[in-house]
Design a protein around this motif. Structure first.
Motif, PDB file in Angstrom:
ATOM      1  N   HIS A 145      -0.913   3.932  -1.887  1.00  0.00           N
ATOM      2  CA  HIS A 145      -2.314   4.116  -1.491  1.00  0.00           C
ATOM      3  C   HIS A 145      -2.645   5.615  -1.496  1.00  0.00           C
ATOM      4  N   TYR A 177      -7.292   2.991   4.873  1.00  0.00           N
ATOM      5  CA  TYR A 177      -5.865   2.726   4.651  1.00  0.00           C
ATOM      6  C   TYR A 177      -5.370   1.543   5.475  1.00  0.00           C
ATOM      7  N   CYS A 223       0.810  -1.228   0.000  1.00  0.00           N
ATOM      8  CA  CYS A 223       0.000   0.000   0.000  1.00  0.00           C
ATOM      9  C   CYS A 223       0.841   1.275   0.000  1.00  0.00           C
ATOM     10  N   ASP A 229      -7.118  -1.741   4.475  1.00  0.00           N
ATOM     11  CA  ASP A 229      -6.572  -2.221   3.202  1.00  0.00           C
ATOM     12  C   ASP A 229      -5.247  -2.942   3.421  1.00  0.00           C
TER      13      ASP A 229
END
Length: 385
Positions: free
Chosen positions: A270, A306, A267, A309
């Motif tokens: 992200h 966030y 991520c 994920d």
């Protein structure tokens, strides 16, 4: 218990679509969850804390026909909130309509936002239910409208459409003064050394929090008699070592999740990674400065997406990232434990018998069963005496 029923349904929905990669997967189930949360919040009767106050003062607001004669200079709350209530009163005139419309707006925007950005929307919804749903829909009703406007502004922020973004900021500010913090978030979309980000954020957060202490801080929680009592209560409750430790542990858990992901290059592109630094800075500042914690509410949903994920990515690739999944899971256990502590903390000093904070929400009563829970009433009103 209705809360447990909806939470369980969302959990099984996640298990059903755990390998979902399309935003269209589970669309009907997602819509059902959205409607369920709207009905739960929209049909409640005197459930929640701040909701009791807004229920009490609703009749004092003007209608559209009397809005022109209303003295906004002496108003208890921001103009957007007054106008919003005036519109509701003009069409129906009761608080039930207001809270139903409020539930539709807040949950619709949050569900749309989660569906637009989350890698697995059902896993995010599980944590939204547990961490933020009750607070946003039954407590900070004014601020949750400002937060919803900010979520609408996020695409403009990410795409650097500054004019549109600041129009949203002004609209958010019309609902709650804490939205002033939104004006500095564009700084984090620029390539700037961390030391400058920290300096600017701390300086501006302190300015927003302390300039005209009596008026601005009071406006964050409401003004005049109720607002002043509320402000004193917030300040007294926050300035203690135990409270500082709770805030610090939560921020630390978010930080470790972020670090574990970065170490594994998970991520790292992200879109919401730009919010990590301001969240950490404001979180640490909130541990020592009363009132600053309210600014964290604006970043709650983007940061939730966030970190969830990250968790979901590790779950999907658990064979390759077993140690990292274990570390991230520990951080989530800390977050969950802190939230449980928040719900079960003792409130017996406000009631005639033993009580806990969760009594603000339990038992649940709807507008079809207009029953007043005295324990709930005592917890809310007595904390301001």
């Amino acid at each position: 218990m209705i809360y447990l029923l909806i939470f369980s349904f969302s959990f099984f929905a996640f298990l059903r679509y755990i390998n979902s990669t399309s935003r269209q997967d589970g669309k009907v189930v997602y819509v059902f969850l959205w409607l369920s949360l709207i009905l739960l919040a929209g049909l409640r009767y005197r459930v929640g804390g701040d909701s009791l106050h807004y229920f009490d003062v609703f009749d004092s607001y003007p209608t559209l026909s009397t809005l022109w004669d209303y003295d906004f200079a002496k108003a208890e709350y921001n103009p957007g909130w007054i106008v919003f209530n005036a519109i509701i009163k003009s069409f129906n005139g009761d608080f039930y309509t207001f809270q139903f419309v409020h539930a539709i707006i807040v949950n619709s925007i949050i569900f749309f936002f989660i569906n637009s950005y989350a890698r697995n929307k059902f896993l995010v919804i599980i944590f939204y239910l547990f961490l933020h749903y009750l607070y946003f829909t039954m407590e900070v009703l004014r601020e949750s409208l400002a937060i919803s406007v900010f979520l609408l502004a996020v695409p403009s922020l990410l795409n650097k459409h500054w004019f549109n973004y600041y129009l949203y900021c002004l609209l958010a500010y019309s609902f709650h003064s804490s939205a002033l913090i939104l004006f500095i978030f564009p700084l984090f979309s620029r390539k700037m050394q961390i030391k400058y980000q920290v300096t600017i954020t701390v300086f501006l957060a302190l300015i927003i929090n302390f300039i005209s202490f009596d008026s601005l801080i009071t406006s964050l929680f409401g003004a005049y008699s109720f607002g002043q009592r509320a402000t004193r209560s917030y300040l007294i409750k926050e300035v203690n070592i135990y409270g500082l430790l709770i805030v610090f542990l939560k921020i630390l858990a978010y930080y470790f999740i972020h670090i574990f992901a970065q170490n594994k290059k998970i991520c790292n592109k992200h879109p919401f990674i730009i919010f990590v630094t301001p969240y950490l800075i404001l979180g640490l500042l909130a541990a020592v400065v009363p009132g600053v914690y309210r600014f964290l509410n604006y970043l709650a949903i983007p940061l939730l997406i966030y970190i969830v994920d990250i968790l979901y990515t590790f779950i999907r690739n658990r064979t390759s990232y077993q140690p990292s999944l274990a570390k991230v899971s520990v951080s989530f256990i800390i977050i969950i434990s802190l939230q449980i502590q928040y719900f079960v903390r003792d409130t017996s000093k406000y009631t005639r018998g033993k009580s806990s904070f969760y009594n603000i929400y339990v038992p649940y009563h709807s507008i079809f069963d207009e029953k007043i829970e005295q324990t709930r009433e005592d917890i809310f009103y007595n904390q301001f005496k």
